[in-house]
Structure formats: C-alpha cells, structure tokens
Write an enzyme that holds these catalytic residues in place. Structure first.
Site, mmCIF file in Angstrom:
data_model
loop_
_atom_site.group_PDB
_atom_site.id
_atom_site.type_symbol
_atom_site.label_atom_id
_atom_site.label_comp_id
_atom_site.label_asym_id
_atom_site.label_seq_id
_atom_site.Cartn_x
_atom_site.Cartn_y
_atom_site.Cartn_z
ATOM 1 N N ILE A 142 0.841 -1.206 0.000
ATOM 2 C CA ILE A 142 0.000 0.000 0.000
ATOM 3 C C ILE A 142 0.874 1.253 0.000
ATOM 4 C CG2 ILE A 142 -1.684 1.324 1.354
ATOM 5 C CD1 ILE A 142 -2.941 -1.409 2.140
ATOM 6 N N ALA A 217 -4.017 3.530 7.441
ATOM 7 C CA ALA A 217 -3.465 2.264 7.958
ATOM 8 C C ALA A 217 -4.272 1.789 9.169
ATOM 9 C CB ALA A 217 -1.993 2.454 8.286
ATOM 10 N N ARG A 218 -3.878 2.240 10.341
ATOM 11 C CA ARG A 218 -4.585 1.894 11.558
ATOM 12 C C ARG A 218 -4.562 3.098 12.503
ATOM 13 N NH1 ARG A 218 -6.647 -1.637 9.266
ATOM 14 N NH2 ARG A 218 -6.613 -3.873 9.679
ATOM 15 N N GLU A 247 -12.603 2.537 16.550
ATOM 16 C CA GLU A 247 -13.711 2.554 15.572
ATOM 17 C C GLU A 247 -14.893 1.740 16.077
ATOM 18 O OE1 GLU A 247 -11.969 1.104 11.961
ATOM 19 O OE2 GLU A 247 -10.447 2.666 11.965
ATOM 20 N N HIS A 264 -13.405 4.259 7.549
ATOM 21 C CA HIS A 264 -12.600 3.059 7.283
ATOM 22 C C HIS A 264 -13.094 2.373 6.003
ATOM 23 C CE1 HIS A 264 -9.973 -0.318 9.173
ATOM 24 N NE2 HIS A 264 -9.937 -0.352 7.853
HETATM 25 C C1 8YV Z 1 -11.238 -3.705 5.789
HETATM 26 C C2 8YV Z 1 -8.749 -3.409 6.461
HETATM 27 O O1 8YV Z 1 -11.992 -2.601 6.116
HETATM 28 O O2 8YV Z 1 -7.531 -4.811 5.024
HETATM 29 C C3 8YV Z 1 -7.597 -4.276 6.107
HETATM 30 O O3 8YV Z 1 -6.720 -4.448 6.973
HETATM 31 O O4 8YV Z 1 -8.755 -2.798 7.455
HETATM 32 C C4 8YV Z 1 -9.869 -3.254 5.490
HETATM 33 O O5 8YV Z 1 -9.590 -3.737 4.242
HETATM 34 C C5 8YV Z 1 -11.580 -4.806 6.694
HETATM 35 O O6 8YV Z 1 -10.683 -5.827 6.746
HETATM 36 C C6 8YV Z 1 -12.964 -5.281 6.315
HETATM 37 O O7 8YV Z 1 -13.245 -6.543 6.724
#
Ligand code: 8YV
Length: 300
Positions: A142, A217-218, A247, A264
């Site tokens: 990413i 990211a997070r 979240e 998100h």
């Molecule tokens: C999704 C994510 O929102 O890939 C990730 O780590 O945070 C996002 O793609 C999530 O996994 C939806 O289930």
C-alpha cells in the site's frame, strides 16, 4: 463441509460465497466450538490465546483484509495455526483513497462543498498540493502504491520503513526524521506494539504548521489526543483520516474543519470487496485441500 466460525457478522459480499463452500457459524454462542477448523473475520478481528483455547480443532485464521494487528501470531504459531490475508487485491483502492483524502484536505474540498450547498460562494485560499515534500511511513504494497500515485505531485518523495528498499525514493532512518523532512505524511505501515502511538506530539511538531497527516493504515499508529491538540493549536495544518483508534467511535474533538473524516472505507469498492471475498474462500479451500493458501502470512 468444514465448520467455519465468523467472529462477527460478515460483509454481504463474503457471506454467500463462504456459505456455499463451508458450514458458517456467526458468533461463538451457537457454534460447535470443538469442531471449528477455520476462523474468519475482518482486518480488525481480535484473536488471542483465550479464544484459541476454546477452539481445539482450529487450523486456520482467514482475514478478510490485510491488517492482522489484532491477532496474537505467537499464539497461532505455538499451535501451528495458519494465518491468511487477502493480499494485493485492495492495494490500489486504499492508495486511491489516500490520495483523495490528501487532496481534499489541501484544497478544502469538503468544506467548500458544504459552503456551496448552503448557497455560499466564498473562495478561501488553499495550499498548493503540487511540489510538496511527501513522506510515506511504511513501504509495503500500500505504501508503494501511494508513492507511485503521489510521486508526480511531489517536490520530493521520501519514506521510512524497517529497511531501505530498491526504489527511486529517498529512505530516511525513522519517523521523526521523515516528519521533519516532509510536508505531507502518509501512514501506510502495519500497526503493532512496536509502533503504537508512534505519531505523537513530537512527530506532529516536526511535520509543522503547513503539514498534513493522512492515515489509511490503523488508528493505533497515532496518539489521537496529541493529534487533536496539534490540529487545535495549528501545530499541523490538517488531517485526512480513514482509520481511528476506537472505531467506530470518532472523538467529537476530531470533527474539525481542517480534518476530512472517512469511515474506514479504504477497501470498500465493489471490485475490491468481490476480490477479497474470493480470496478468503480461495485461502480456505487451498488449506482444506492440503495446500498452501495464496494469502498465507509466513510465521515470524
Ligand atoms: C477492511 C482493512 O476494512 O484490510 C484491512 O486491513 O482494514 C480493510 O480492508 C476490513 O478488513 C474489512 O473486513
């Protein structure tokens, strides 16, 4: 048909494909825990040793996403349980959103849209996006996709990661240095105990009063209280946030004019979600067939 446990309701894009191939149980309450061989959940799923103890037959954790910061990988490894993610299929969409959030912050697109809808017509002067020094924290898939998109805009493009990569962009040793030498800071790193709250008051001060933070990211990478303080004090100019510490709770203090908020939604395109659902099923099918899931995460 093997029993699959979903920790929480699954996205509508995933449920039918999963149910065609497996016996899916949502939530622990009515699931045959002693028979569950696979666990499925979103990128924010929490898997700890206590949960694993309740699932004696568990063989694989299949994440609908790429983040796996809530998963105790040491506990998985101790039991020989595989971990698989939906690698590659959401990269472009998350990077696209990162660029969109950045430009929206720089050019006040959201605030101006609101003003025009309210029949206003003021034209506040914004920052020029082109020519900015762009820093990227984390150069996985990413981070690279953001870099490729941002490079044509950039005066200079730099990054920090665990190690320097064979890329045309400048590597710097750490996050504080990256922030000090950037005007725009994109967060694209995996989150973990080692970098929790890494974007702290010092990093934000280093980014500076014309600086913009973009996080796809997070939320855990950012000290949210420090971010709010920096936005209020003008320590940085603005932020575009797709992820938050807790979240879906978004602190009221972040509902500010110089912040663009997003729920998100990095991977939330029709194309990505279809591919993610297919990848979860492919990971599970490969495992059940005795092979290696395409999205297998190698143990540390
Ligand atoms: C999704 C994510 O929102 O890939 C990730 O780590 O945070 C996002 O793609 C999530 O996994 C939806 O289930």
């Amino acid at each position: 048909m093997i029993d699959v446990l979903a920790l929480s309701p699954l996205p509508a894009t995933l449920t039918p494909a999963l149910e065609r191939a497996f016996a899916v149980h949502v939530g622990e309450d009515h699931a045959p825990l002693d028979r569950v061989r696979a666990l499925v959940g979103g990128g924010a799923m929490r898997v700890d040793a206590a949960l694993l103890d309740r699932l004696p037959a568990l063989e694989i954790v299949a994440v609908h996403g790429v983040g796996h910061d809530g998963i105790d990988r040491a506990a998985l490894a101790a039991r020989g349980i595989a971990l698989a993610i939906t690698a590659d299929v959401l990269t472009d969409d998350v990077a696209d959103l990162a660029i969109g959030l950045w430009l929206a912050v720089e050019r006040n697109i959201v605030g101006n849209d609101r003003a025009v809808r309210e029949r206003g017509w003021s034209v506040p002067l914004a920052r020029r996006a082109s020519g900015r020094r762009i820093g990227i924290y984390g150069l996985g898939a990413i981070g690279r996709a953001i870099a490729v998109r941002a490079a044509p805009f950039a005066g200079e493009l730099l990054y920090t990661a665990r190690s320097a990569k064979a890329v045309p962009w400048r590597f710097v040793a750490d996050l504080p240095t990256l922030a000090a030498e950037s005007d725009v800071l994109f967060l694209a790193a995996a989150s973990g105990a080692d970098n929790a709250g890494a974007v702290d008051a010092g990093v934000l001060a280093a980014l500076g009063p014309a600086g913009v933070l973009v996080n796809v990211a997070r939320g855990g990478l950012v000290d949210e209280a420090a971010l709010v303080a920096a936005l209020e004090a003008g320590t940085i100019a603005g932020a575009g946030l797709d992820v938050f510490a807790d979240e879906p709770a978004v602190p009221a203090t972040l509902l500010r004019a110089n912040v663009v908020l997003s729920p998100h939604q990095g991977s939330a395109t029709v194309a990505a979600r279809a591919a993610m659902a297919a990848a979860v099923v492919a990971n599970l099918r490969a495992h059940v067939a005795g092979g290696s899931p395409p999205g297998l995460v190698a143990p540390d």
